[in-house]
Scaffold this motif. Structure first.
Motif, PDB file in Angstrom:
ATOM      1  N   SER A  87      -2.542   4.805   1.294  1.00  0.00           N
ATOM      2  CA  SER A  87      -2.566   4.995   2.206  1.00  0.00           C
ATOM      3  C   SER A  87      -3.614   5.317   2.759  1.00  0.00           C
TER       4      SER A  87
ATOM      5  N   SER B 155       0.522  -0.997   0.288  1.00  0.00           N
ATOM      6  CA  SER B 155      -0.608  -0.136  -0.265  1.00  0.00           C
ATOM      7  C   SER B 155       0.913   1.196  -0.057  1.00  0.00           C
TER       8      SER B 155
ATOM      9  N   SER C 282       6.091  11.348   1.676  1.00  0.00           N
ATOM     10  CA  SER C 282       6.586  10.183  -0.037  1.00  0.00           C
ATOM     11  C   SER C 282       6.290  11.504  -1.080  1.00  0.00           C
TER      12      SER C 282
ATOM     13  N   GLU D 251       3.499   2.127   2.557  1.00  0.00           N
ATOM     14  CA  GLU D 251       3.586   2.843   3.844  1.00  0.00           C
ATOM     15  C   GLU D 251       4.655   1.789   4.031  1.00  0.00           C
TER      16      GLU D 251
ATOM     17  N   GLU E  22      -3.538   7.338   5.184  1.00  0.00           N
ATOM     18  CA  GLU E  22      -2.805   9.209   5.885  1.00  0.00           C
ATOM     19  C   GLU E  22      -1.947   9.796   4.356  1.00  0.00           C
ATOM     20  N   LYS E  23      -2.769   9.600   3.331  1.00  0.00           N
ATOM     21  CA  LYS E  23      -1.874  10.980   1.834  1.00  0.00           C
ATOM     22  C   LYS E  23      -2.174  12.171   1.787  1.00  0.00           C
TER      23      LYS E  23
ATOM     24  N   ASN F 129       4.394   9.569   6.903  1.00  0.00           N
ATOM     25  CA  ASN F 129       4.814   8.224   7.539  1.00  0.00           C
ATOM     26  C   ASN F 129       4.433   8.874   9.595  1.00  0.00           C
TER      27      ASN F 129
ATOM     28  N   THR G  35       2.525   9.152   0.664  1.00  0.00           N
ATOM     29  CA  THR G  35       2.228   8.426   1.731  1.00  0.00           C
ATOM     30  C   THR G  35       2.774   9.471   3.195  1.00  0.00           C
TER      31      THR G  35
ATOM     32  N   GLY H 238       0.463   3.762  -3.932  1.00  0.00           N
ATOM     33  CA  GLY H 238       0.106   4.701  -2.262  1.00  0.00           C
ATOM     34  C   GLY H 238      -0.731   5.210  -2.319  1.00  0.00           C
TER      35      GLY H 238
END
Length: 407
Positions: free
Chosen positions: A329, A150, A175, A152, A331-332, A182, A180, A327
Motif C-alpha cells: 500500500s 496489495s 496492520s 489493503e 499508505e504504510k 487503514n 498498511t 503489503g
C-alpha cells in the motif's frame, strides 16, 4: 522529505542500542513487536520504586498521595495526547488485548442473535478471537472485510457488508503484519451512519501516528505502552463516556466499587469502574513519561524520518533479488514483510540473528493474512526513529549472506 531528528543524540537515549549480540552490534528491527525504552522512562521506573512506591487512591499517607498524583498526571498526559474530551475516558489496562477483551465482554450484554459484527481480514488475532467468543456467546454473526493483493482493505466490500444489523465494527489502524494504514476515518463515519459502534486497534499506529480521538469521532481506541517506548504490561483504552457508562464492569474487586454489602454492590464512576485491583502503577507513570518523550521528538519528525528509512530499506532489499514484499500500500508505516523465493522465513531470521540482527519471523499473530497469500509466514523488519541507514545496510548484507547460504 526533511526530518528534524538528531539520530546520534536520540540513540544515546536508548542504553540497549549500544550492546552487542553474538559479537556484532545489535541491529534492532523488531519494533512492531516491542519498541526499546529510553533512559528517561527507565529512570521513572527506578524513581518510583526507590522514592514513593505505595498503593494509590486509598492511602492518606504522603507516599500514597505522591504515587496517586503521579499516576493521575500520567492519565492526564495520555488524555491530552489522544485528545480525549475527559480524563475519565482514559482507562488504564494491561495492554491492547486487555482493552479489546474489556469492550468485547461489555458488549455481551448489548448484542442479541441476528446482530452483526464486522472485523477485517487484516486483524491481529487479539482483534479476531474476542469477537468470535462474543458472537458464540450472543448468537451475533461475524462478518469479515476482505483484503486485496496489495494488503489493503476491499472498501467496496465493506460498504456492502454494512447494514442496519451491524452493531459493531472493529479494525486496526495499522496492520501489524504488513504496515498498511487503514482508512479508519471512512470506516468510522460509514459505520456511524448505520448506528454501529467502532473500536480501532491502535497498537501498531500509536508509535507512528498521533490519533485525535475526537476528530476521528471513534467510540473506542486501544493502545499498548510497550510499543510506544513505554514498559510492558500497561496500555490504555479510550472510550466515549456514553459507551463506558453503558457497558458493565469487566472485573470485580477493589477500587471499582462505590458501596459493597452482601445484598448489593454499586460501582464506582469512571474510570475506576473498569480498573479493578491494584493497577500497574509504575507502568502507568512510565507510560506517561514515554508519551512525553515521543512528543518531545514530534510525531511529524518521527513519521518523516521513518518514511525515509522505509523507502531506503525497500529499495535496498529489492536489489537483493528474488525478494517478495507483502503489503505494498502507498499508505504504510515503516514495516517490510518479505520472503525470499524458495527459503523459509524462519531460516533467514535464524541466520541473520547470528549477525546481531533482530527481526520477527512467522505469521505475526495474523494467520488469515498468511493464508490469503498462501505462505507459512514472512520475515518482518520494522523500523523506528532510532534506527539508521547504516543498520539497514548491515541488515541487507546479512540477508544476502543468508540467501547464499540457504539457496
Amino acid at each position: 522529505m526533511s526530518h528534524q531528528i538528531d539520530i546520534e543524540k536520540v540513540r544515546a537515549d536508548f542504553p540497549i542500542l549500544s550492546r552487542k549480540v553474538n559479537g556484532h552490534p545489535l541491529v534492532y528491527f523488531d519494533n512492531a513487536a516491542t519498541s526499546q525504552t529510553p533512559k528517561v522512562v527507565i529512570d521513572a521506573i527506578v524513581e518510583y520504586y526507590e522514592q514513593y512506591n505505595a498503593n494509590i487512591h486509598r492511602g492518606v499517607h504522603s507516599l500514597s498521595q505522591e504515587a496517586t498524583d503521579a499516576y493521575e498526571q500520567a492519565r492526564e498526559t495520555l488524555r491530552a495526547h489522544f485528545n480525549a474530551a475527559k480524563k475519565e475516558e482514559i482507562i488504564f489496562t494491561s495492554g491492547t488485548t486487555h482493552g479489546i477483551n474489556l469492550v468485547a465482554n461489555g458488549f455481551a450484554s448489548q448484542l442479541k442473535a441476528g446482530d452483526e459484527v464486522i472485523v477485517s481480514a487484516l486483524e491481529h488475532h487479539s482483534n479476531i478471537v474476542p469477537w468470535q467468543m462474543l458472537c458464540e456467546k450472543t448468537g451475533a454473526q461475524l462478518k469479515v472485510i476482505p483484503m486485496t493483493n496489495s494488503g489493503e482493505l476491499a472498501m467496496d466490500a465493506f460498504h456492502e457488508l454494512l447494514s442496519d444489523k451491524t452493531k459493531l465494527v472493529f479494525v486496526n489502524h495499522v496492520s501489524n503484519a504488513l504496515g498498511t494504514i487503514n482508512p479508519i476515518e471512512t470506516i468510522i463515519s460509514e459505520a456511524h451512519k448505520k448506528g454501529a459502534a467502532v473500536l480501532i486497534d491502535g497498537a501498531q499506529a500509536a508509535p507512528h501516528i498521533k490519533a485525535d480521538v475526537q476528530a476521528l469521532d471513534v467510540d473506542f481506541y486501544v493502545v499498548s505502552g510497550h510499543k510506544m517506548c513505554g514498559p510492558t504490561g500497561v496500555g490504555v483504552l479510550y472510550g466515549k463516556e456514553e459507551w463506558l457508562i453503558k457497558l458493565p464492569p469487566y472485573q470485580g474487586g477493589g477500587e471499582m466499587i462505590d458501596q459493597v454489602t452482601f445484598e448489593k454492590t454499586t460501582y464506582a464512576g469512571l474510570p475506576h469502574k473498569f480498573e479493578a485491583g491494584t493497577p500497574n502503577i509504575c507502568g502507568g507513570i512510565a507510560f506517561g513519561k514515554a508519551i512525553e518523550y515521543l512528543n518531545g521528538l514530534g510525531f511529524e519528525n518521527i513519521a518523516a524520518y521513518e518514511h525515509e528509512l522505509l523507502t531506503y530499506a525497500t529499495e535496498q532489499l529489492l536489489a537483493v533479488g528474488d525478494v517478495m514484499i507483502y503489503g505494498t500500500s502507498s499508505e504504510k508505516t515503516a514495516v517490510i514483510s518479505f520472503n525470499i523465493e524458495g527459503i523459509h522465513p524462519y531460516d533467514i531470521g535464524t541466520i541473520i540473528d547470528k549477525l546481531g540482527i533482530a527481526v520477527r519471523t512467522g505469521h505475526h499473530c495474523a494467520q488469515p493474512i498468511m493464508d490469503y497469500y498462501k505462505i507459512p509466514g514472512t520475515v518482518r523488519a520494522s523500523f523506528s526513529f532510532y534506527n539508521t541507514k547504516e543498520e539497514i545496510d548491515a541488515f541487507v548484507q546479512a540477508v544476502k549472506r543468508a540467501k547464499i547460504m540457504l539457496s
